[in-house]
Design a protein around this motif. Sequence first.
Motif: not given
Length: 206
Positions: A125-150
């Motif tokens: 799970l951690m590997a998948d999450l890290d890969a998703a964050v890396e592919a997005s080009g955003a920081t982990p915090r930015q990805v999390m903020e987007g998820y929380e807003n949704t």
Amino acid sequence: MAAVSMGRVAKELGVSTMSLYRYVAAKNELYILMMEVALGAPPPPPDPDVGWREALTLWARAQRAAFHRNLWSLRLPVAGPPSTPNMVAWWERGMVALDGTDLDDGARLSVILLVSGYVRNEALLMADLDAAVEASGATPRQVMEGYENTLRRLADPARYPSVARLMAEGGLGEAGSGGEEESDREFTFGLNCLLDGVEALIRRRG
């Protein structure tokens, strides 16, 4: 993993592809040998006075660290029970961690399969999450903020009161942010829940 092939390994070694089949009968055997090297040998056993819970925690954490050193190994297909020296050594170390309990060998095996399954799933799970964050080009915090807003938009208090309450009380915080400290905290929480169950099993068997 997509790059692994008998032909490519042969090219790296400077030999013909067919010559590899003197050593491995099929690609699946190559995968087994790759896992043997990636996982490595387990750490030395703890001191004899270490209790089963601490011993099993050390075993689980060592296995997790081995997976995190080689995240690609989590993509290897699991074709059967341990079948190489290092894999059997890990199996043995997990069984020995439960020495001193009233669990028979069958129950011990079930316990280490349960714990190792948790370790593998968490690392994957951690590997998948890290890969998703890396592919997005955003920081982990930015990805999390987007998820929380949704999630806040979806969490209608009338339909999902528990989730809405969680978000109103501060959201998910750093959970899922991909940070190493948070990841370790979540791993520790889950492992302790599992070991609480094992402890209850040991008391019943005793």
